[in-house]
Design an enzyme around this catalytic site. Sequence first.
Site, PDB file in Angstrom:
ATOM      1  N   SER A 166      -1.702  -2.670   3.940  1.00 25.05           N
ATOM      2  CA  SER A 166      -0.855  -3.841   3.614  1.00 25.05           C
ATOM      3  C   SER A 166      -0.436  -4.639   4.850  1.00 25.05           C
ATOM      4  O   SER A 166      -0.388  -5.879   4.773  1.00 25.05           O
ATOM      5  CB  SER A 166       0.347  -3.455   2.743  1.00 25.05           C
ATOM      6  OG  SER A 166       1.208  -2.572   3.395  1.00 25.05           O
ATOM      7  N   CYS A 199       0.870  -1.184   0.000  1.00 27.77           N
ATOM      8  CA  CYS A 199       0.000   0.000   0.000  1.00 27.77           C
ATOM      9  C   CYS A 199       0.904   1.230   0.000  1.00 27.77           C
ATOM     10  O   CYS A 199       2.083   1.124  -0.333  1.00 27.77           O
ATOM     11  CB  CYS A 199      -0.967  -0.014   1.189  1.00 27.77           C
ATOM     12  SG  CYS A 199      -0.160   0.046   2.813  1.00 27.77           S
ATOM     13  N   ASN A 238       2.364   1.428   4.295  1.00 32.11           N
ATOM     14  CA  ASN A 238       2.684   0.175   5.004  1.00 32.11           C
ATOM     15  C   ASN A 238       2.407   0.267   6.508  1.00 32.11           C
ATOM     16  O   ASN A 238       3.103  -0.327   7.330  1.00 32.11           O
ATOM     17  CB  ASN A 238       4.147  -0.241   4.746  1.00 32.11           C
ATOM     18  CG  ASN A 238       4.490  -1.672   5.174  1.00 32.11           C
ATOM     19  OD1 ASN A 238       5.622  -1.963   5.547  1.00 32.11           O
ATOM     20  ND2 ASN A 238       3.540  -2.573   5.125  1.00 32.11           N
TER      21      ASN A 238
HETATM   22  P1  4NP Z   1      -1.764   2.824   4.115  1.00 30.97           P
HETATM   23  O1  4NP Z   1      -2.385   4.194   4.684  1.00 30.97           O
HETATM   24  O2  4NP Z   1      -1.233   3.151   2.733  1.00 30.97           O
HETATM   25  O3  4NP Z   1      -2.931   1.910   4.065  1.00 30.97           O
HETATM   26  O4  4NP Z   1      -0.695   2.402   5.080  1.00 30.97           O
HETATM   27  C1  4NP Z   1      -1.662   5.401   4.771  1.00 30.97           C
HETATM   28  C2  4NP Z   1      -0.747   5.565   5.777  1.00 30.97           C
HETATM   29  C3  4NP Z   1      -0.040   6.751   5.881  1.00 30.97           C
HETATM   30  C4  4NP Z   1      -0.257   7.754   4.970  1.00 30.97           C
HETATM   31  C5  4NP Z   1      -1.176   7.596   3.953  1.00 30.97           C
HETATM   32  C6  4NP Z   1      -1.878   6.401   3.850  1.00 30.97           C
HETATM   33  N1  4NP Z   1       0.454   8.967   5.093  1.00 30.97           N
HETATM   34  O5  4NP Z   1       0.198   9.901   4.302  1.00 30.97           O
HETATM   35  O6  4NP Z   1       1.330   9.078   5.964  1.00 30.97           O
END
Ligand code: 4NP
Length: 158
Positions: free
Chosen positions: A15, A8, A11
């Site tokens: 994911s 993803c 992470n």
């Molecule tokens: P993930 O979700 O891709 O499902 O792990 C996210 C986690 C962090 C961020 C975006 C999506 N971020 O922008 O830090």
Amino acid sequence: MVRVLFVCLGNICRSPTAEGAFRKLVVEHGLESMIEVDSAGTHGYHINEPPDSRAVQAAAYRDIDLTTIRGRQAGAEDFDRFDYILAMDADNVRHLSKVAPPEMVHKVSLFMEYSSNYAEREVPDPYWGGASGFNRVLDMIEDAATGLLRDIRSRHSV
Ligand code: 4NP
């Protein structure tokens, strides 16, 4: 050995949830010596961090343990190691396709292609929402995980 990598963006939400849910299924079927499971992010925002506490909590409620997972970034070397590189959304697919050695791009697909009960082909990012988003992500992931195990067993002699 069949090797599966879930990917993803960060992470820390989707994911790791897929890694934990699929590993639980693999263990339930006694296949942990045949199927290796890991996860990674397309971006390096959360390297070495544990998964989001909301993801850990929602998973624990279903007896899925995410506490030992630590964030890491996907790289070109993952395409040598893993047989299935399963993206949570289309952005992840685009990113992975740029990182992949050209002859390895075929390893990338959307994880939800293995789902039978959901029409959606992307796992929505629960990061900016509330707890219900994490439960819906788990519902979707558990469904696709069942289809993925079925696919692996039909293609490989495990
Ligand atoms: P993930 O979700 O891709 O499902 O792990 C996210 C986690 C962090 C961020 C975006 C999506 N971020 O922008 O830090």
